[in-house]
Motif scaffolding. Structure first.
Motif, PDB file in Angstrom:
ATOM      1  N   SER A   1       0.821  -1.218   0.000  1.00  0.00           N
ATOM      2  CA  SER A   1       0.000   0.000   0.000  1.00  0.00           C
ATOM      3  C   SER A   1       0.849   1.259   0.000  1.00  0.00           C
ATOM      4  O   SER A   1       1.805   1.374   0.773  1.00  0.00           O
ATOM      5  CB  SER A   1      -0.917   0.018   1.224  1.00  0.00           C
ATOM      6  OG  SER A   1      -1.733  -1.128   1.259  1.00  0.00           O
TER       7      SER A   1
ATOM      8  N   ALA B   1      -0.614   7.759   2.078  1.00  0.00           N
ATOM      9  CA  ALA B   1      -1.421   8.887   1.616  1.00  0.00           C
ATOM     10  C   ALA B   1      -0.613  10.178   1.645  1.00  0.00           C
ATOM     11  O   ALA B   1      -0.867  11.096   0.872  1.00  0.00           O
ATOM     12  CB  ALA B   1      -2.669   9.031   2.486  1.00  0.00           C
TER      13      ALA B   1
ATOM     14  N   GLU C   1       4.072   2.010   2.607  1.00  0.00           N
ATOM     15  CA  GLU C   1       4.097   1.970   4.065  1.00  0.00           C
ATOM     16  C   GLU C   1       4.828   0.718   4.540  1.00  0.00           C
ATOM     17  O   GLU C   1       4.936  -0.267   3.813  1.00  0.00           O
ATOM     18  CB  GLU C   1       2.694   2.015   4.650  1.00  0.00           C
ATOM     19  CG  GLU C   1       1.885   0.745   4.456  1.00  0.00           C
ATOM     20  CD  GLU C   1       0.585   0.731   5.242  1.00  0.00           C
ATOM     21  OE1 GLU C   1       0.397   1.559   6.139  1.00  0.00           O
ATOM     22  OE2 GLU C   1      -0.251  -0.149   4.943  1.00  0.00           O
TER      23      GLU C   1
ATOM     24  N   LEU D   1      -5.890   3.946   1.881  1.00  0.00           N
ATOM     25  CA  LEU D   1      -4.660   4.351   1.211  1.00  0.00           C
ATOM     26  C   LEU D   1      -4.776   4.186  -0.303  1.00  0.00           C
ATOM     27  O   LEU D   1      -4.297   5.037  -1.070  1.00  0.00           O
ATOM     28  CB  LEU D   1      -3.475   3.549   1.747  1.00  0.00           C
ATOM     29  CG  LEU D   1      -3.141   3.750   3.226  1.00  0.00           C
ATOM     30  CD1 LEU D   1      -1.909   2.932   3.606  1.00  0.00           C
ATOM     31  CD2 LEU D   1      -2.928   5.217   3.556  1.00  0.00           C
TER      32      LEU D   1
END
Length: 215
Positions: free
Chosen positions: A43, A46, A52, A161
């Motif tokens: 992911s 944002a 991440e 996300l």
């Protein structure tokens, strides 16, 4: 060749021998779980143009439990649920991340993660090893309201996300919006409100072309 997972971080700079044996085990474990910060997930963040890591993911889930607990269909113990989400991915230190949309990696995931749980949690004193293992097993089994809600957060967080990334892992080869819905269905096991919101997010992503149309 030596297994890289057999080399503990604490062995690189050994703790003083004068530290109490139980505390030494606890500190060794806490040093070892620093490796969670190096396990990258699929992911995208944002807030930045990178993926991440597992530690960031687990922190985000803990925040989500605090903020979204009111939407659980069954009453949950927030503190207990936070324990579940903070512990659930620790095994990936040794087992690695298994992307949700990968076509083959999930085949031996359970075997890899059970082996990792035994190895990692075994660093702790026996009573704490049993406690942490029980929490990990509870998350995996999803037989309690807390575990179901923890799993829902685990499914919802990357969805947010991916929405912010205008597709993200939804655009994995061969994946359609219907596949996303199927893999996120665990959200509905814990919260009708969050599941309905999730369906709205996926549906809007499909309409905008961020996810391939369902079959």
């Amino acid at each position: 060749m030596d297994d890289p997972n057999s080399r503990l971080l604490a062995d690189e700079t050994p703790l003083p021998d004068t530290i109490d044996a139980r505390l030494r085990q606890q500190l060794t474990f806490l040093i070892e779980v620093d490796k969670l910060k190096t396990i990258l997930r699929q992911s995208p963040l944002a807030a930045d143009r990178r993926r991440e890591n597992d530690a960031e993911h687990s922190w985000h889930l803990a925040m989500m439990v605090i903020i979204l607990a009111e939407h659980a269909d069954e009453p949950i113990d927030i503190g207990h649920t936070i324990k579940l989400v903070l512990i659930h991915d620790l095994v990936e230190i040794y087992a690695g991340d298994t992307p949700i949309y990968h076509p083959t990696m999930g085949a031996d995931q359970a075997e890899r993660e059970i082996k990792a749980a035994e190895q990692l949690f075994g660093l702790l004193p026996e009573d704490q090893a049993a406690e942490i293992r029980a929490l990990w097993d509870e998350f995996e089994a999803r037989t309690t309201p807390e575990a179901r809600f923890a799993k829902a957060m685990d499914r919802l967080e990357p969805q947010l996300l991916n929405w912010m990334a205008r597709g993200g892992t939804w655009q994995s080869p061969g994946i359609t919006a219907d596949d996303v819905r199927a893999r996120k269905a665990a959200i509905g096991d814990a919260s009708k409100a969050l599941w309905n919101a999730s369906l709205e997010i996926i549906g809007e992503g499909e309409r905008r072309g961020w996810a391939r149309p369902g079959r």
